[in-house]
Scaffold this motif. Sequence first.
Motif, PDB file in Angstrom:
ATOM      1  N   ALA A 118      -1.226   9.523  -9.476  1.00  0.00           N
ATOM      2  CA  ALA A 118      -1.133  10.925  -9.194  1.00  0.00           C
ATOM      3  C   ALA A 118      -0.338  11.615 -10.422  1.00  0.00           C
ATOM      4  O   ALA A 118      -0.581  12.972 -10.485  1.00  0.00           O
ATOM      5  N   LYS A 119       0.214  10.757 -11.023  1.00  0.00           N
ATOM      6  CA  LYS A 119       0.940  11.444 -12.220  1.00  0.00           C
ATOM      7  C   LYS A 119       0.266  11.122 -13.468  1.00  0.00           C
ATOM      8  O   LYS A 119       0.985  11.299 -14.620  1.00  0.00           O
ATOM      9  N   GLY A 120      -0.858  10.497 -13.559  1.00  0.00           N
ATOM     10  CA  GLY A 120      -1.739  10.469 -14.644  1.00  0.00           C
ATOM     11  C   GLY A 120      -1.337   9.069 -15.536  1.00  0.00           C
ATOM     12  O   GLY A 120      -1.562   9.029 -16.690  1.00  0.00           O
ATOM     13  N   GLU A 121      -0.387   8.333 -14.664  1.00  0.00           N
ATOM     14  CA  GLU A 121      -0.040   6.938 -15.148  1.00  0.00           C
ATOM     15  C   GLU A 121      -1.113   5.554 -14.869  1.00  0.00           C
ATOM     16  O   GLU A 121      -1.941   5.910 -13.908  1.00  0.00           O
ATOM     17  N   PRO A 122      -1.054   4.665 -15.831  1.00  0.00           N
ATOM     18  CA  PRO A 122      -1.962   3.618 -15.252  1.00  0.00           C
ATOM     19  C   PRO A 122      -1.571   2.800 -14.119  1.00  0.00           C
ATOM     20  O   PRO A 122      -0.176   2.982 -13.432  1.00  0.00           O
ATOM     21  N   ASN A 123      -2.535   2.153 -13.459  1.00  0.00           N
ATOM     22  CA  ASN A 123      -2.253   1.234 -12.430  1.00  0.00           C
ATOM     23  C   ASN A 123      -0.944   0.317 -12.636  1.00  0.00           C
ATOM     24  O   ASN A 123      -0.915  -0.220 -13.724  1.00  0.00           O
ATOM     25  N   LEU A 124      -0.209   0.016 -11.668  1.00  0.00           N
ATOM     26  CA  LEU A 124       0.808  -0.851 -11.812  1.00  0.00           C
ATOM     27  C   LEU A 124       0.177  -2.271 -11.731  1.00  0.00           C
ATOM     28  O   LEU A 124       0.444  -3.263 -12.897  1.00  0.00           O
ATOM     29  N   PHE A 125      -0.546  -2.601 -10.864  1.00  0.00           N
ATOM     30  CA  PHE A 125      -1.465  -4.204 -10.791  1.00  0.00           C
ATOM     31  C   PHE A 125      -2.749  -3.754 -11.020  1.00  0.00           C
ATOM     32  O   PHE A 125      -3.235  -2.974 -10.432  1.00  0.00           O
ATOM     33  N   ASN A 126      -3.479  -4.634 -11.487  1.00  0.00           N
ATOM     34  CA  ASN A 126      -5.050  -4.732 -11.821  1.00  0.00           C
ATOM     35  C   ASN A 126      -5.741  -5.116 -10.588  1.00  0.00           C
ATOM     36  O   ASN A 126      -6.585  -4.781 -10.129  1.00  0.00           O
ATOM     37  N   SER A 127      -5.121  -6.118  -9.752  1.00  0.00           N
ATOM     38  CA  SER A 127      -5.746  -6.634  -8.602  1.00  0.00           C
ATOM     39  C   SER A 127      -4.620  -7.145  -7.628  1.00  0.00           C
ATOM     40  O   SER A 127      -3.507  -7.619  -8.174  1.00  0.00           O
ATOM     41  N   HIS A 128      -5.168  -7.452  -6.368  1.00  0.00           N
ATOM     42  CA  HIS A 128      -4.308  -8.049  -5.602  1.00  0.00           C
ATOM     43  C   HIS A 128      -4.933  -9.178  -4.685  1.00  0.00           C
ATOM     44  O   HIS A 128      -6.263  -8.882  -4.412  1.00  0.00           O
ATOM     45  N   MET A 129      -4.501  -9.947  -4.082  1.00  0.00           N
ATOM     46  CA  MET A 129      -4.883 -10.938  -3.183  1.00  0.00           C
ATOM     47  C   MET A 129      -4.510 -11.032  -1.782  1.00  0.00           C
ATOM     48  O   MET A 129      -3.155 -11.074  -1.502  1.00  0.00           O
ATOM     49  N   TYR A 130      -5.369 -10.686  -1.034  1.00  0.00           N
ATOM     50  CA  TYR A 130      -5.487 -10.749   0.426  1.00  0.00           C
ATOM     51  C   TYR A 130      -5.928 -12.335   0.951  1.00  0.00           C
ATOM     52  O   TYR A 130      -6.779 -12.509   0.853  1.00  0.00           O
ATOM     53  N   ASP A 131      -4.990 -13.089   1.328  1.00  0.00           N
ATOM     54  CA  ASP A 131      -5.304 -14.255   1.830  1.00  0.00           C
ATOM     55  C   ASP A 131      -5.140 -14.266   3.574  1.00  0.00           C
ATOM     56  O   ASP A 131      -4.310 -14.582   4.281  1.00  0.00           O
ATOM     57  N   GLY A 132      -6.413 -13.932   4.163  1.00  0.00           N
ATOM     58  CA  GLY A 132      -6.596 -14.177   5.443  1.00  0.00           C
ATOM     59  C   GLY A 132      -7.347 -15.203   6.036  1.00  0.00           C
ATOM     60  O   GLY A 132      -8.090 -15.225   7.061  1.00  0.00           O
ATOM     61  N   SER A 133      -7.166 -16.355   5.096  1.00  0.00           N
ATOM     62  CA  SER A 133      -8.042 -17.653   5.413  1.00  0.00           C
ATOM     63  C   SER A 133      -7.493 -18.189   6.736  1.00  0.00           C
ATOM     64  O   SER A 133      -8.166 -19.025   7.523  1.00  0.00           O
TER      65      SER A 133
END
Length: 342
Positions: A118-133
Motif C-alpha cells: 500500500a506504501k509502494g514498497e516490495p513484498n516482505l516475503f515472496n512465498s509462504h508455506m501452508y502445511d495442511g497435511s
Amino acid sequence: MPVANYEQYCTMLDRAKKGGFAYPAINVTSTSTANAALEAFANMKSDGIIQVSTGGGQFASGQSVKDMALGAISIAQHVHLMAQKYNVLIALHTDHCHPNKVDGFMIPLIEETEKRRAKGEPNLFNSHMYDGSELPLEENIRVSKELLERCAKNEIILEIETGVVGGEEDGVNNEDTPADKLYTSPEEMVQVAKALRPVGKFMYAATFGNVHGVYKPGNVKLRPEILKNGQAAVVKEFGEEAANWLVFHGGSGSELSEIHETLGYGVVKMNIDTDTQYAYSKGVVDHMFKNYDSMLKIDGEVGNKSFYDPRAWMKAAEKTMTARIEQACRDLKSDGKSILHS
C-alpha cells in the motif's frame, strides 16, 4: 541485489524446472545464520531461498517475547537490507505453517506485505508455506485455496503439502505416521491442480517417503517415482504447462542419486535445515574444544577475550554453515546458474 520480486522469483522457479536443478532453501533463525546463507549463495553464484519457520521466528524474537511473526519480520528485514550487497537473487519464504498457527504466523505476515504494498514498497516475503497435511484432503485443499486467493492478490506464491513428511522437525513429530500417508498419490496431485491452478501460482510439497530429522545415508527409503507418476497424471489432465513446481522436504540422509532423480521430475526447491544446524554447531564446538583454556577463566586465570568474544565463535560457525550450503548448491546443481550471471 534487492530481494527478488515476483516476476524474478517465478523466473527462478521456471528456470530450475526447465534446467533440471533446484534451489537450496535454508532455514535461518538469526542474522548470523542468514548471513551465512547469503555468503554461500554469492560464493556459488547461485540464486537461493532463505526461509523462516514458526519456531525460528519465535526464537528470533527473543526468549521473553516469543512472537513467531515478529521474529520472522525481523529476519526478513535484515535479509532485505543485506541482500543488496550480494550479486545474486534471494527469495524469502516461510516454512511449515500448520493450521493452528495460520492466524498467529502466516496471516500477520501477509498483512505486513499488504501494508508495504500500500506504501509502494516490495513484498516482505515472496512465498509462504501452508502445511495442511494433517487435515483430510478436501479440508486441506479448501483452506489452501482460501489462502492462495489472498496470496495471489499480493503476488505471493503459496507452498502447500499433501501426504505427510515423516520424522520430527521444529517440534512437530510425525515419526509414527502410517506408511501410506508418506506417499502422495497421483489422484491427489490432480485434485490439487484442479482446485488451485485457476487461483494462483503455488509450489507443491508432494511426499514420496521423505522424512525430517537425522539419518545416515541409505536409511531413508525414498520413492522418487511417486513424483514422476504424479506429474504425469497432472500433465495428462491439464497439459504440459500444468507440471508442478515441486518441493523436496526432509532430505537429510538421502542418496545423492535419488536427489538428482527428483530434479528430473520437477523439484525446484529443497529444504535444508538439519544439516545446516549441525554445520553451524560444529563450527562452535571446534572453536570451543581448540580454545578451551582461552574460553574459560580456569585456575584463577582471566581467559582470552579475543577467543570468548561471541563474534569469534559465531564467525567460525558461519564459515562451517556457509561451506555446507555451498555443498548444497553443488549437489542441487544451482551453482553458477544465477539469473544475474547467465
